[in-house]
Design an enzyme around this catalytic site. Structure first.
Site, mmCIF file in Angstrom:
data_model
loop_
_atom_site.group_PDB
_atom_site.id
_atom_site.type_symbol
_atom_site.label_atom_id
_atom_site.label_comp_id
_atom_site.label_asym_id
_atom_site.label_seq_id
_atom_site.Cartn_x
_atom_site.Cartn_y
_atom_site.Cartn_z
ATOM 1 N N ASP A 73 -13.775 1.806 10.643
ATOM 2 C CA ASP A 73 -14.194 1.831 9.241
ATOM 3 C C ASP A 73 -14.444 0.411 8.737
ATOM 4 O O ASP A 73 -13.887 -0.018 7.739
ATOM 5 C CB ASP A 73 -13.155 2.554 8.378
ATOM 6 C CG ASP A 73 -13.739 3.058 7.072
ATOM 7 O OD1 ASP A 73 -14.983 3.074 6.936
ATOM 8 O OD2 ASP A 73 -12.955 3.436 6.180
ATOM 9 N N LYS B 249 0.850 -1.187 0.000
ATOM 10 C CA LYS B 249 0.000 0.000 0.000
ATOM 11 C C LYS B 249 0.886 1.237 0.000
ATOM 12 O O LYS B 249 1.720 1.423 0.887
ATOM 13 C CB LYS B 249 -0.895 0.010 1.241
ATOM 14 C CG LYS B 249 -1.855 1.178 1.238
ATOM 15 C CD LYS B 249 -2.536 1.319 2.558
ATOM 16 C CE LYS B 249 -3.968 0.876 2.483
ATOM 17 N NZ LYS B 249 -4.664 1.150 3.759
#
Ligand SMILES: *[C@@H]1O[C@H](CO)[C@@H](O)[C@H](O)[C@H]1NC(C)=O
Ligand SMILES: *[C@@H]1O[C@H](CO)[C@@H](O)[C@H](O)[C@H]1NC(C)=O
Ligand SMILES: *[C@@H]1O[C@H](CO)[C@@H](O)[C@H](O)[C@H]1NC(C)=O
Ligand SMILES: *[C@@H]1O[C@H](CO)[C@@H](O)[C@H](O)[C@H]1NC(C)=O
Ligand SMILES: *[C@@H]1O[C@H](CO)[C@@H](O)[C@H](O)[C@H]1NC(C)=O
Ligand SMILES: *[C@@H]1O[C@H](CO)[C@@H](O)[C@H](O)[C@H]1NC(C)=O
Ligand SMILES: *[C@@H]1O[C@H](CO)[C@@H](O)[C@H](O)[C@H]1NC(C)=O
Ligand SMILES: *[C@@H]1O[C@H](CO)[C@@H](O)[C@H](O)[C@H]1NC(C)=O
Ligand SMILES: *[C@@H]1O[C@H](CO)[C@@H](O)[C@H](O)[C@H]1NC(C)=O
Length: 653
Positions: free
Chosen positions: A459, A354
């Site tokens: 989240d 990432k």
């Protein structure tokens, strides 16, 4: 200076380390006093018979045998994890039975008792209730002589089990010249160095050969076991007459206890103080240097934040560029949270990298949060962080690669368009869906209750759930997770509200912060999406209270037809009762009043059939703020204001 440091360390370890040692070259009756045997286990024919021949029948029997004293596996105060080595000889044979079945395991366990009904496939380790839960409190190296479920390679394998008889790694022994079930002596060496557990297996008659490592797995045992554990063996038989015995056993473990003697203190205090002074000098020197490296941020030294035992490694930018062909767009897996994810190959292993976007203004902070949080967490339903990199203002995180991508790709009915996206996608079976929602629940329970610090995910959503090759759910993207010290029992507080519309609990905006209950709400929405196979709804309606999937399903529930809402792609192939339980549970998690939502522990209990789903009103309750707890004495009431109003709708962002 570093040399002196090392010298002190060596001196310290020489003096400090006493050992927890024993050596049984065989087992005799008078060894009973040194051992702790379960009801059925005994000493017979110079061996420890874990599942002995009792009155001519050994079917369906579990058993356990331990060394008499507990082993101090880790020391919380000192943050130390013990290393140990153990060598033992097992002999598994059949008795008047054409076949063998089930097996034996070397175990470290919190609880000495043999779980009820843990015979057969459970290997005496767990039973149907404790399987897969932290209640089991057991880690074992199993030697299994029967293939009892699909993932097992064969009826001759070794595996590593954590709170389950389902191994996290397993290897067939057939390639190692070992056949467990033919009544020969098999020698096993288990080494744990505080980081990796390595298992060697060989035929005892061939021990001249250097032992062959069968697997080596990084594992932080302190995450699964208490500080002091029983060490020993567990075994079981099923429908066949199998004899499980241990013929010899030696164990040598490091002592991480706190017995210090005064003499030792007087000799070493001067040396220690010297070391401290020098160490401090060294530290300041290093800090100055690292400040210079990262002038804009005073970027903290991440290694300091992470317990070394499961520490992700630091990568060089160059390595990651090579792994991803210089972040080639062909390797792009997707865009998430605050960066782009690329697939890469590093040391012949697939990884996901990432790349945190430079624009992400809080990138730095979030990055640190992510690394420090994930680095300390270890659970089978979390995406594992392998490493990280911070160079040239580039922030990168390296994760294990998840071949089946993210869960949102499998939820294909889009209400916005009223169409199914890409119908070619694999249709997940009911069992797989249940496995997924259980997996996510386990990971959240672990974050909320199981790790040292309470972690809120903040989240939870389908695109943050990754699926491994076996379709186990793995929760990822901790960019927004912030740790809260478990000891401060107060709620987490922060100014900005993070989350994704549609998954945010109605109170989120009023509270301006995440809580355990807001995570549960998001989980509820996710559960409904998975079971109903539909996305959460029209974006314009995603204003938290009028969340369309929740409303839509409540309507079915009101009409007493809740199971009609199940994904039609399942074509009726599901257990009605299970679907009903799951959907009601999902509604309970999405209760507008946070006090009425179940905890992740309750959620797990319902999903495993241990508990009934909570009661849910037939009409969707209005969102009332401040939310009143079921009992007025609840301490949270002090948080609320005097304002008392009913919202039929609360605006989104
Ligand atoms: C255990 O005892 C056997 C036999 O006396 C010996 O060969 C072996 O080295 C001993 N192991 C340890 C760790 O002392
Ligand atoms: C002993 O074995 C019998 C079956 O052979 C089993 O029913 C019983 O539960 C076992 N006892 C314990 C303590 O495991
Ligand atoms: C275990 O064995 C390894 C390799 O032989 C050795 O380096 C280590 O010191 C041993 N640990 C203990 C606790 O005996
Ligand atoms: C599993 O074991 C636990 C503890 O021994 C016991 O409370 C529970 O009832 C057992 N479950 C089953 C299904 O036997
Ligand atoms: C046992 O627990 C594992 C998770 O560790 C799970 O995958 C498996 O399905 C469970 N087995 C049974 C029979 O419940
Ligand atoms: C192990 O031995 C048994 C009995 O001789 C045999 O049936 C089985 O095929 C053998 N297994 C392997 C993997 O060699
Ligand atoms: C293993 O155990 C079986 C049954 O107790 C016994 O017949 C056999 O001799 C043992 N194997 C060895 C190598 O001692
Ligand atoms: C643990 O095992 C992994 C892979 O098997 C290896 O890369 C790593 O160096 C090992 N760590 C230690 C401390 O031995
Ligand atoms: C060791 O035992 C195995 C039994 O599985 C046998 O096949 C092998 O021939 C034995 N090796 C020696 C050197 O005796």
């Amino acid at each position: 200076m570093a040399v002196l440091h090392l010298l002190i360390l060596i001196l310290l370890s020489c003096t400090k380390v006493e050992c927890f040692d024993f050596n049984f070259t065989d087992f005799q009756q008078d060894n009973r006093k040194d051992l702790l045997l379960s009801d059925n286990s005994t000493i017979f024919r110079d061996a420890l018979q874990i599942t002995p021949d009792l009155n001519g029948d050994v079917k369906d029997t579990p058993g356990r045998a331990y060394y008499g004293k507990k082993f101090r596996l880790w020391n919380k105060k000192k943050g130390r994890l013990a290393s140990f080595n153990t060598t033992f000889v097992i002999n598994i044979s059949n008795k008047d039975s054409p076949e063998v079945g089930e097996g034996l395991a070397f175990v470290l366990t919190a609880d000495a008792d043999v779980p009820q009904d843990s015979f057969g496939q459970w290997l005496g380790l767990v039973n149907a209730t404790t399987n897969g839960t932290s209640r089991a409190g057991i880690v074992g190296v199993e030697f299994d002589t029967r293939k009892s479920y699909e993932e097992e390679p064969d009826g001759n394998h070794v595996g590593l089990d954590i709170n389950s008889c389902y191994s996290i790694v397993q290897r067939s022994l057939s390639g190692y010249g070992v056949n467990l079930s033919v009544g020969v002596d098999v020698q096993v060496v288990v080494q744990y160095d505080g980081k990796n557990m390595t298992v060697f297996v060989s035929n005892r008659n061939e021990t001249q050969r250097s032992p062959v490592p069968v697997f080596s797995v990084p594992i932080d045992l302190s995450l699964f076991l208490p500080e002091s554990v029983h060490v020993g063996f567990s075994a079981s038989t099923g429908e066949f007459q199998q004899l499980n015995c241990v013929r010899a056993w030696e164990f040598s473990g490091e002592d991480v206890g706190e017995d210090s003697n005064l003499l030792w203190v007087w000799i070493f205090i001067p040396i220690l103080s010297l070391g401290l002074v020098l160490g401090l000098g060294f530290y300041i020197h290093r800090r100055r240097r690292s400040r210079k490296d990262d002038p804009e941020s005073g970027f903290p030294n991440i290694e300091d934040h992470i317990k070394s035992s499961t520490a992700p490694r630091r990568f060089k930018l160059r390595e990651l560029k090579r792994a991803t062909s210089n972040f080639n767009h062909k390797n792009k897996l997707g865009k998430g949270g605050f960066g782009t994810v690329y697939k890469g190959i590093w040391k012949e292993e697939e990884i996901a990298v990432k790349r945190v976007s430079k624009k992400s203004h809080q990138g730095n902070q979030e990055f640190i949060a992510e690394v420090t949080t994930i680095g300390n967490l270890n659970h089978k339903n979390l995406v594992k962080l392998i490493g990280w990199c911070y160079e040239n203002k580039e922030l990168l995180l390296v994760y294990e690669y998840m071949p089946n991508g993210s869960l949102d790709k499998f939820i294909v009915y889009d209400e916005k368009t009223g169409k199914y996206d890409e119908p070619s996608q694999t249709n997940l079976s009911w069992e797989t869906r249940l496995l997924i929602i259980q997996g996510v629940a386990e990971s959240l329970d672990y974050l909320h209750n199981g790790s040292e610090k309470r972690v809120l995910h903040r989240d939870v959503k389908c695109s943050n759930i990754m699926l491994d090759s076996q379709f186990n759910a793995r929760l990822g993207d901790f960019g927004l997770a912030r740790t809260i010290q478990q000891r401060e029992k107060t709620h987490h507080s922060t100014i900005e509200v993070a989350g994704t519309p549609g998954y945010m609990a109605p109170e989120t905006l009023l509270l301006s912060r995440a809580t355990v209950e807001t995570d549960v709400y998001s989980y509820g929405v996710l559960l409904l999406e998975v079971v109903c196979g539909r996305k959460l709804g029209n974006e314009s309606e995603l204003n938290n209270y009028n969340n369309s999937i929740v409303n839509w399903l409540w309507e079915y529930y009101r009409k007493g037809r809740i199971t009609d809402a199940v994904d039609s792609n399942l074509e009726g192939d599901f257990v009605e009762k299970e679907v009903e339980c799951a959907l009601i549970l999902g509604l309970a998690c999405c209760h507008p009043n946070p006090h009425f939502r179940p905890s992740m522990k309750n959620v797990l209990a319902v999903l495993t059939g241990e508990a009934e789903p909570p009661q849910v009103p037939l009409e969707r309750p209005s969102f009332v703020w401040p939310a009143l707890p079921p009992v007025f004495s609840h301490s949270d009431i002090s948080l609320t204001t005097t304002q008392f109003s009913t919202f039929s709708e609360v605006d989104g962002r």
